[in-house]
Write an enzyme that holds these catalytic residues in place. Structure first.
Site, mmCIF file in Angstrom:
data_model
loop_
_atom_site.group_PDB
_atom_site.id
_atom_site.type_symbol
_atom_site.label_atom_id
_atom_site.label_comp_id
_atom_site.label_asym_id
_atom_site.label_seq_id
_atom_site.Cartn_x
_atom_site.Cartn_y
_atom_site.Cartn_z
ATOM 1 N N ASN A 217 0.830 -1.206 0.000
ATOM 2 C CA ASN A 217 0.000 0.000 0.000
ATOM 3 C C ASN A 217 0.858 1.247 0.000
ATOM 4 O OD1 ASN A 217 -2.378 -1.522 0.358
ATOM 5 N ND2 ASN A 217 -2.209 -1.437 2.590
ATOM 6 N N ASP B 16 0.835 4.489 2.046
ATOM 7 C CA ASP B 16 0.227 4.965 3.294
ATOM 8 C C ASP B 16 0.139 6.490 3.271
ATOM 9 O OD1 ASP B 16 0.173 2.355 4.107
ATOM 10 O OD2 ASP B 16 1.743 2.559 5.635
ATOM 11 N N GLY C 245 1.756 -1.264 3.696
ATOM 12 C CA GLY C 245 1.094 -2.525 3.349
ATOM 13 C C GLY C 245 1.748 -3.643 4.143
ATOM 14 N N LYS C 246 0.920 -4.471 4.752
ATOM 15 C CA LYS C 246 1.470 -5.463 5.683
ATOM 16 C C LYS C 246 2.464 -6.422 5.022
ATOM 17 C CE LYS C 246 -2.639 -5.212 8.545
ATOM 18 N NZ LYS C 246 -2.100 -4.192 9.440
ATOM 19 N N ALA D 110 4.423 -6.002 2.259
ATOM 20 C CA ALA D 110 5.704 -5.359 1.934
ATOM 21 C C ALA D 110 6.458 -4.967 3.198
ATOM 22 C CB ALA D 110 5.453 -4.136 1.058
ATOM 23 N N ASN E 295 -2.086 -10.045 17.693
ATOM 24 C CA ASN E 295 -1.976 -9.208 18.882
ATOM 25 C C ASN E 295 -3.050 -9.655 19.883
ATOM 26 O OD1 ASN E 295 -4.406 -7.906 18.261
ATOM 27 N ND2 ASN E 295 -3.384 -6.262 17.151
ATOM 28 N N GLY F 21 1.914 -5.325 22.783
ATOM 29 C CA GLY F 21 2.416 -3.950 22.873
ATOM 30 C C GLY F 21 3.662 -3.898 23.731
ATOM 31 N N ASP G 236 5.584 6.125 17.038
ATOM 32 C CA ASP G 236 4.550 5.736 16.079
ATOM 33 C C ASP G 236 4.545 4.203 16.008
ATOM 34 O OD1 ASP G 236 3.023 5.165 13.868
ATOM 35 O OD2 ASP G 236 4.162 6.390 12.461
ATOM 36 N N ASP H 248 4.210 -5.638 11.945
ATOM 37 C CA ASP H 248 4.858 -6.140 10.728
ATOM 38 C C ASP H 248 6.359 -6.328 10.958
ATOM 39 O OD1 ASP H 248 2.397 -5.968 9.482
ATOM 40 O OD2 ASP H 248 2.765 -3.934 8.774
HETATM 41 O O1 RIB Z 1 0.400 -2.834 9.531
HETATM 42 C C1 RIB Z 1 0.546 -1.519 9.059
HETATM 43 C C2 RIB Z 1 0.066 -1.434 7.658
HETATM 44 O O2 RIB Z 1 -1.325 -1.674 7.651
HETATM 45 C C3 RIB Z 1 0.227 -0.076 7.020
HETATM 46 O O3 RIB Z 1 1.458 0.077 6.353
HETATM 47 C C4 RIB Z 1 -0.973 0.011 6.100
HETATM 48 O O4 RIB Z 1 -0.651 0.010 4.754
HETATM 49 C C5 RIB Z 1 -1.862 -1.179 6.457
HETATM 50 O O5 RIB Z 1 -1.708 -2.174 5.552
#
Ligand code: RIB
Length: 320
Positions: A16, A18, A44-45, A47, A188, A221, A245, A251
């Protein structure tokens, strides 16, 4: 257990762009809030996890779909520069997937995703990757893709006896637990409660067999991570940080875990690396900007040498 070799991993997942807004607080339903900033980043999860595993030293092939737009071209170049094998990345007509993300002053986030080109990863296109999946050391997947495609890839891996690591995020109520075999399921705390129904690791342990899951890893967490197997529940301490953040921290965990587990080390040790990688990833904004390299994690582990005591939470049984 000592490292036996570099991990060769196939990641099947989403890519994705973002679009990230910084806000003081996340909007409640019906509320409008003003953002203090807007950033455009790679995400994107799938990538994110491919990049995280690559930065830990794994040889990673990413199976996925980009749009035929400038974002898709830029994304492919970015991943190539990072050393991810992009030969199984298809380009399809239309826009690259997009995620709208808001991050509040505490580092908490809200995400809305448009699948876009990710929807192009159809079951037939997964079947075309059969020979790639069947020879890898590990298959790593998430659920930000058409479900049938994810299941087809797992079936191919199961038939070829390739271990499957599934980060079942975002969690789906229609996932057919028990239809496929999963070596390691990563969730999680909230996702674990939604899949296993009870907030008690002893009950999670008892339902692993019926769901055909060998190990469940529950990230929590800033708290210790739980490793639940059929005979015992272990916990591995978190690496202490003050997050900026948390987008993509899960990921970083999954990618780093796959890279180290794929090297043949014990699951507790791979979780120790992954906990630290995930913690370090939260120190910069953006899903990929803070993803640490192997040396960064190694240094942080050494600096926090007292941080690992993989103690059984309940029972004294070793892993099965
Ligand atoms: O896990 C974080 C990801 O979730 C973000 O990069 C976003 O693109 C969504 O896929």
């Amino acid at each position: 257990m000592a490292k036996t070799s570099t991990a060769s991993i196939v990641v099947l997942g989403s890519l994705n762009i973002d679009l990230i807004t910084q806000v003081d607080h996340l909007p409640a339903p019906g509320e409008t809030v003003a953002a203090t900033g807007l950033e455009k980043r790679f995400g994107g999860k799938g990538a994110n996890q491919a990049l995280a595993a690559t930065r830990q030293g794994a040889q990673v092939t990413l199976i996925g779909c980009l749009g035929d737009d400038p974002d898709g071209r830029d994304y492919r170049n970015h991943l190539r520069r990072e050393g991810v094998n992009c030969s199984s990345l298809n380009t399809v007509r239309g826009g690259t997937g997009t995620a709208f993300i808001s991050v509040d002053a505490q580092g908490e986030n809200q995400i809305v995703v448009i699948l876009g080109a990710n929807a192009g990863l159809t079951p037939p296109s997964v079947k075309m990757q059969r020979s790639r999946i069947a020879v890898t050391k590990l298959l790593l997947l998430q659920l930000e893709l058409p479900l049938e495609s994810v299941l087809d890839a797992i079936h191919i891996a199961n038939e070829a006896r390739v271990p499957v690591i599934l980060n079942a995020s975002p969690v789906r109520a229609d996932f057919p637990w028990g239809e496929v075999t999963i070596d390691v399921l990563i969730l999680n705390e909230t996702e674990t409660a939604s899949v296993f129904g009870a907030a008690d690791p002893e009950q999670w342990k008892d339902s692993l067999s019926a769901k055909r899951i060998r190990h469940l890893i529950t990230t929590r967490g800033g708290k210790s991570t739980l490793i639940v197997s059929k005979t015992a529940v272990h916990e591995v301490p978190a690496h202490p940080v003050t997050p900026v953040d948390t987008v993509g921290a899960g990921d970083s965990f999954a990618g780093a875990f796959a890279a180290h587990y794929g090297e043949g080390i014990a699951i507790e040790e791979a979780v120790r690396w992954a906990n630290t990688a995930a913690a370090l990833s939260t120190l910069k904004s953006g899903a990929q900007e803070g993803v640490p390299r192997r040396g960064d994690v190694q240094s942080a582990l050494a600096a926090n040498a007292a941080g690992f005591s993989g103690v059984p939470l309940r029972g004294l049984h070793p892993f099965g």
